[in-house]
Design an enzyme around this catalytic site. Structure first.
Site, PDB file in Angstrom:
ATOM      1  N   GLN A  51       0.817  -1.223   0.000  1.00  0.00           N
ATOM      2  CA  GLN A  51       0.000   0.000   0.000  1.00  0.00           C
ATOM      3  C   GLN A  51       0.847   1.268   0.000  1.00  0.00           C
ATOM      4  O   GLN A  51       0.324   2.358  -0.214  1.00  0.00           O
ATOM      5  CB  GLN A  51      -0.927   0.028   1.213  1.00  0.00           C
ATOM      6  CG  GLN A  51      -2.043  -0.999   1.155  1.00  0.00           C
ATOM      7  CD  GLN A  51      -2.949  -0.849   2.345  1.00  0.00           C
ATOM      8  OE1 GLN A  51      -2.647  -1.369   3.413  1.00  0.00           O
ATOM      9  NE2 GLN A  51      -4.034  -0.115   2.196  1.00  0.00           N
ATOM     10  N   LEU A  90      -7.501   1.845   3.384  1.00  0.00           N
ATOM     11  CA  LEU A  90      -6.895   3.150   3.098  1.00  0.00           C
ATOM     12  C   LEU A  90      -6.606   3.331   1.607  1.00  0.00           C
ATOM     13  O   LEU A  90      -6.506   4.468   1.142  1.00  0.00           O
ATOM     14  CB  LEU A  90      -5.603   3.327   3.908  1.00  0.00           C
ATOM     15  CG  LEU A  90      -5.784   3.437   5.431  1.00  0.00           C
ATOM     16  CD1 LEU A  90      -4.424   3.524   6.115  1.00  0.00           C
ATOM     17  CD2 LEU A  90      -6.656   4.621   5.809  1.00  0.00           C
TER      18      LEU A  90
HETATM   19 ZN    ZN Z   1      -6.468  -2.431   2.884  1.00  0.00          ZN
END
Ligand code: ZN
Length: 155
Positions: A51, A90
């Site tokens: 991420q 997120l």
């Molecule tokens: Zn996630």
């Protein structure tokens, strides 16, 4: 300590399989610190290295303020029960959906000292462990097999 840029849905990095950490270098320790800071600033309860654009099997989870789980090469070694609760990510801002997850899991990983550790998580913590470990295999909570029903998009 630095804040890292969170990669959003659509970026191919989120669909790749991350490589295991073979040596816990100062860079990995820095990554753990930066990921925790980034997760907190974004008000998240978990963050996986892909991420932030890094394809390494590294995860941080904080479902209870102040209690951070730092997981290197994590693996779910046992699971039990079922739950169907709402999840977000997120990397998918403003999207929510119900997922099908085990109610409890045991995760085995290395900590920042290279020691093998095991953590048991129930309910939200079990969801967070599963969600973040899925990221290491290029999976998102909106994928078929995890998502139950429709994704809700906040206006
Ligand atoms: Zn996630």
């Amino acid at each position: 300590m630095a804040y890292l840029k969170i990669v959003l849905e659509g970026d191919p990095v989120l669909r790749k399989v991350s490589r295991p950490v073979t040596e816990i270098t100062p860079r990995i320790l820095q990554l753990l610190d930066d990921m925790t800071a980034t997760m907190r600033r974004a008000n998240g309860c978990g963050l996986a290295a892909p991420q932030v654009g890094i394809l390494r099997r590294v995860v941080v989870v904080e479902t209870e303020p102040g209690k951070v789980y730092e997981l290197i090469n994590p693996k779910i070694v046992s699971w039990s029960g079922e739950q169907c609760e709402v999840e977000g990510c997120l990397s998918l801002p403003k999207k929510w959906g119900r997922t099908h997850r085990p109610r409890a899991v045991v995760v085995r990983a290395l900590d920042r000292n290279g020691q093998e550790v095991e953590y048991r998580g129930e309910d939200l913590l079990a969801r967070a462990f599963c969600h973040e470990i899925d990221h290491l295999d290029g999976k998102l909570f909106t994928d078929p097999g995890t998502l139950v029903g429709e994704v809700e998009v906040e206006e």
